[in-house]
Design an enzyme around this catalytic site. Structure first.
Site, PDB file in Angstrom:
ATOM      1  N   GLN A  69       0.820  -1.216   0.000  1.00  0.00           N
ATOM      2  CA  GLN A  69       0.000   0.000   0.000  1.00  0.00           C
ATOM      3  C   GLN A  69       0.855   1.268   0.000  1.00  0.00           C
ATOM      4  O   GLN A  69       0.325   2.368  -0.172  1.00  0.00           O
ATOM      5  CB  GLN A  69      -0.911   0.033   1.241  1.00  0.00           C
ATOM      6  CG  GLN A  69      -1.639  -1.268   1.524  1.00  0.00           C
ATOM      7  CD  GLN A  69      -2.572  -1.704   0.416  1.00  0.00           C
ATOM      8  OE1 GLN A  69      -3.341  -0.883  -0.093  1.00  0.00           O
ATOM      9  NE2 GLN A  69      -2.519  -2.971   0.028  1.00  0.00           N
ATOM     10  N   TYR A 100       0.494  11.172 -10.875  1.00  0.00           N
ATOM     11  CA  TYR A 100       0.026  10.102  -9.979  1.00  0.00           C
ATOM     12  C   TYR A 100      -0.603   8.971 -10.775  1.00  0.00           C
ATOM     13  O   TYR A 100      -0.282   7.789 -10.580  1.00  0.00           O
ATOM     14  CB  TYR A 100      -0.984  10.660  -8.972  1.00  0.00           C
ATOM     15  CG  TYR A 100      -1.627   9.593  -8.116  1.00  0.00           C
ATOM     16  CD1 TYR A 100      -0.897   8.930  -7.127  1.00  0.00           C
ATOM     17  CD2 TYR A 100      -2.954   9.228  -8.306  1.00  0.00           C
ATOM     18  CE1 TYR A 100      -1.475   7.941  -6.356  1.00  0.00           C
ATOM     19  CE2 TYR A 100      -3.545   8.240  -7.534  1.00  0.00           C
ATOM     20  CZ  TYR A 100      -2.802   7.595  -6.559  1.00  0.00           C
ATOM     21  OH  TYR A 100      -3.378   6.607  -5.809  1.00  0.00           O
ATOM     22  N   ASP A 147      -8.330  16.412 -12.056  1.00  0.00           N
ATOM     23  CA  ASP A 147      -9.492  15.651 -11.588  1.00  0.00           C
ATOM     24  C   ASP A 147     -10.405  15.275 -12.750  1.00  0.00           C
ATOM     25  O   ASP A 147     -10.555  16.021 -13.722  1.00  0.00           O
ATOM     26  CB  ASP A 147     -10.300  16.472 -10.575  1.00  0.00           C
ATOM     27  CG  ASP A 147      -9.904  16.168  -9.142  1.00  0.00           C
ATOM     28  OD1 ASP A 147      -8.981  15.352  -8.942  1.00  0.00           O
ATOM     29  OD2 ASP A 147     -10.518  16.743  -8.227  1.00  0.00           O
TER      30      ASP A 147
END
Length: 327
Positions: free
Chosen positions: A87, A155, A286
Site C-alpha cells: 500500500q 500520480y 481531476d
C-alpha cells in the site's frame, strides 16, 4: 462472506507496506485480529505512528521503520513472507502535479523494489494498490478494465506503470501480482488534515470544528465511494485468488455513484449542522465522474463488497465523532 471469515494457513506471514497509513493500518489491524503474523513497513512520511500504536502489544505484530526506495530494506522485509499487501505510495493527484519526480521515485521505483524483493524472497502473492485514476479522460461509465483513456496526472501515470510491471512480473518471473484499482476509499483513520486530505474526512472535520468547507467545482461531480472494509476484503480475496487471475488489475469499489453536493448535505444533516459551503475552482487533473464496474473482481477474485455507501458513511461519521472532538 465478510473478510473475517476468510482463512489463510495458520502460520502465514504478511508484510503490509505503508502500514501506518489509512488503508495499511486497517489491513494490519484486521490481520492481527485474525491471529496472523504481520510486518508493518513504513517510513512515516505520510503514515502516522498514532495509526499503529494500538497494535504494538498484539501477538505477531512487528513494525519496521524503512523506506521502499531502499532495495535492501525491501528485501529484508520480505524475508520469510508469504503475502505482500503493498500500500506504500504517495497519493493525491494535485500534489503529484507539483512533485512529479518524487512520485516517480516512490510510486514507481519503490513498487519495483518491492516486486523484485518479493520475487527474490519467494513470496506467494503480491497484492498492490493501484487507482481509478488510471482511467484518465475515458468518458464511458461505468469504468471497465481494459477501457482506459489519456492519463491526467503524474500520480495516474505512476499507477499505470505499476500495473504494467505487475503484468510483466507475472509473465516473466511467475510472481502472482494483483492490482487493486481503488475508487475513493473512505472510513476510520483516514486523515482529515492538510491541503490534500480526502474530501469526506475533511468535510467532517471542518463541520465539527465550525469551519466553512470549500467544494472544488460545482459539487455535481460524482464518485464511487468505497468503505474501508470492502477494501480489506478485496486485498484478502486477491491474496487467496487462483494463480490464473494474477497479472491483472481489478476495480475495487462498491459499484455506486454519489454526487459530492449530496454527500455534503448528508454530512450536514448527520452532524446537525447548517453550513453553506463555498464553491472553489476545479482541481487540476481531476475527472468529473467516476463509477466502477466490479464484475471482473467478482468473477476472478470472489469479491463481494458488504458495505454500501449508506452503511459505510454512518460508520465513518460515528468514528470521526468519537475521534475528532468539536471545539
Amino acid at each position: 462472506m465478510g473478510y473475517k471469515e476468510l482463512q489463510f494457513p495458520k502460520d502465514s506471514i504478511f508484510l503490509v507496506t505503508g502500514g501506518a497509513g489509512f488503508i495499511g493500518s486497517n489491513l494490519c489491524d484486521a490481520l492481527t485480529e485474525m491471529g496472523y503474523q504481520v510486518r508493518c513497513l513504513d517510513n512515516l512520511s505520510t503514515g502516522k505512528q498514532e495509526n499503529i500504536d494500538f497494535l504494538a502489544d498484539r501477538a505477531g505484530y512487528t513494525f519496521i521503520k524503512g523506506d521502499i526506495r531502499e532495495a535492501d530494506t525491501c528485501k529484508a522485509a520480505c524475508e520469510g513472507v508469504d503475502y505482500v499487501l503493498h500500500q506504500a505510495a504517495w497519493g493525491s493527484v494535485p500534489r503529484s502535479i507539483e512533485m512529479p519526480l518524487l512520485y516517480e521515485e516512490i510510486n514507481i521505483r519503490g513498487t519495483l523494489n518491492m516486486m523484485e524483493a518479493a520475487r527474490c524472497q519467494g513470496v506467494k502473492k503480491f497484492v498492490y494498490a493501484s487507482s481509478s485514476s488510471v482511467y484518465g479522460d475515458h468518458p464511458v461509465l461505468p469504468k471497465v478494465e481494459g477501457q482506459e483513456g489519456n492519463l491526467l496526472s503524474p500520480y495516474a501515470l505512476t499507477k499505470r506503470v505499476d500495473e504494467e510491471y505487475g503484468k510483466l512480473y507475472k509473465k516473466l518471473y511467475g510472481l502472482d501480482t494483483y492490482g487493486m484499482r481503488y475508487f475513493n476509499v473512505f472510513g476510520r483513520r483516514q486523515d482529515p488534515d492538510g491541503a490534500y486530505a480526502a474530501v469526506i474526512p475533511r468535510f467532517i472535520r471542518q463541520l465539527l470544528h465550525g469551519e466553512v468547507p470549500v467544494i472544488n467545482g460545482d459539487g455535481k461531480q460524482s464518485r464511487d465511494f468505497t468503505y474501508i472494509d470492502n477494501v480489506i476484503e478485496a486485498n484478502f480475496k486477491a491474496a487467496l485468488a487462483p494463480s490464473e487471475a494474477a497479472g491483472g488489475a481489478f476495480n475495487i469499489a462498491y459499484g455506486g455513484r454519489e454526487y459530492l453536493i449530496d454527500i455534503y448535505d448528508h454530512l450536514c444533516k448527520a452532524l446537525g449542522k447548517d453550513v453553506k459551503p463555498v464553491f472553489g475552482p476545479d482541481r487540476a487533473g481531476d475527472i468529473k465522474h467516476s463509477n466502477a464496474d466490479i464484475s471482473r473482481a467478482r468473477e476472478l477474485l470472489g469479491y463481494d463488497p458488504e458495505y454500501d455507501f449508506e452503511q459505510g458513511i454512518s460508520l465513518a461519521i460515528d468514528w470521526y465523532k468519537e475521534n475528532l472532538s468539536e471545539k
